[in-house]
Design a protein around this motif. Structure first.
Motif, mmCIF file in Angstrom:
data_model
loop_
_atom_site.group_PDB
_atom_site.id
_atom_site.type_symbol
_atom_site.label_atom_id
_atom_site.label_comp_id
_atom_site.label_asym_id
_atom_site.label_seq_id
_atom_site.Cartn_x
_atom_site.Cartn_y
_atom_site.Cartn_z
ATOM 1 N N GLY A 239 0.697 -1.303 -0.102
ATOM 2 C CA GLY A 239 0.056 0.068 0.019
ATOM 3 C C GLY A 239 0.925 1.211 0.126
ATOM 4 N N GLN A 240 0.319 2.308 -0.594
ATOM 5 C CA GLN A 240 0.980 3.559 -0.655
ATOM 6 C C GLN A 240 1.415 4.252 0.360
ATOM 7 N N ALA A 241 0.596 4.198 1.532
ATOM 8 C CA ALA A 241 0.874 4.856 2.484
ATOM 9 C C ALA A 241 1.898 4.167 3.403
ATOM 10 N N LEU A 242 1.789 2.774 3.653
ATOM 11 C CA LEU A 242 2.647 1.830 4.301
ATOM 12 C C LEU A 242 4.038 1.982 3.601
ATOM 13 N N LEU A 243 4.184 1.775 2.363
ATOM 14 C CA LEU A 243 5.365 1.825 1.766
ATOM 15 C C LEU A 243 6.104 3.290 1.732
ATOM 16 N N GLY A 244 5.365 4.262 1.445
ATOM 17 C CA GLY A 244 5.988 5.647 1.707
ATOM 18 C C GLY A 244 6.588 5.759 2.932
ATOM 19 N N GLY A 245 5.884 5.425 3.954
ATOM 20 C CA GLY A 245 6.373 5.736 5.448
ATOM 21 C C GLY A 245 7.431 4.652 5.718
ATOM 22 N N ALA A 246 7.613 3.600 5.202
ATOM 23 C CA ALA A 246 8.359 2.497 5.567
ATOM 24 C C ALA A 246 9.716 3.066 4.707
ATOM 25 N N LEU A 247 9.536 3.349 3.727
ATOM 26 C CA LEU A 247 10.808 3.811 2.828
ATOM 27 C C LEU A 247 11.429 5.319 3.255
ATOM 28 N N VAL A 248 10.589 6.115 3.762
ATOM 29 C CA VAL A 248 11.109 7.262 4.339
ATOM 30 C C VAL A 248 12.005 6.854 5.719
ATOM 31 N N GLY A 249 11.390 5.888 6.454
ATOM 32 C CA GLY A 249 12.037 5.325 7.718
ATOM 33 C C GLY A 249 13.498 4.762 7.232
ATOM 34 N N TYR A 250 13.397 4.036 6.142
ATOM 35 C CA TYR A 250 14.528 3.559 5.648
ATOM 36 C C TYR A 250 15.645 4.157 5.384
ATOM 37 N N ALA A 251 15.474 5.330 4.677
ATOM 38 C CA ALA A 251 16.036 6.313 4.074
ATOM 39 C C ALA A 251 16.816 7.181 5.557
#
Length: 120
Positions: free
Chosen positions: A63-75
């Motif tokens: 999902g967009q929200a989950l992926l976006g949040g996870a990728l910002v955290g990964y960054a």
């Protein structure tokens, strides 16, 4: 759409897994293994890497929200690891911003492909 290119299909999940592995190699390589490049090239690499993570993650069905949040955290975590460990890499807010630009671009591109292209 052909079965091989289906959203949530095995190819989509495999592509996302490959991009995650590439990101691990790129982001967590010791400084001695990072090739020299002209100024600014690292920002392009960061943006493209996170764009690829966002696109393949959405293709894999995250999902967009989950992926976006996870990728910002990964960054964020990747920058902290680069700056606070023996990797001898530098922590950079500019790199993190390039990551976020890549994430946003990837999510936007996916949304455009879902709708069949840019509005017009």
């Amino acid at each position: 759409m052909t079965p091989a290119l289906q959203v949530h299909g095995a190819l989509a999940r495999g592509a996302f897994a490959v991009v995650v592995l590439v990101s691990l190699a790129v982001l967590f390589a010791p400084a001695s293994d990072v090739p020299t490049a002209p100024p600014g090239v690292d920002k392009v690499v960061h943006a493209l890497l996170f764009l690829a993570l966002a696109l393949t993650g959405r293709w894999a069905g995250i999902g967009q929200a989950l992926l976006g949040g996870a990728l910002v955290g990964y960054a964020v975590v990747s920058e902290l690891v680069q700056g606070l460990t023996p990797l001898a890499r530098t922590m950079s807010v500019a790199d993190w911003l390039a990551d976020v630009v890549g994430i946003l671009a990837g999510l936007l591109l996916w949304r455009l492909t879902e709708r069949g292209g840019p509005p017009g």
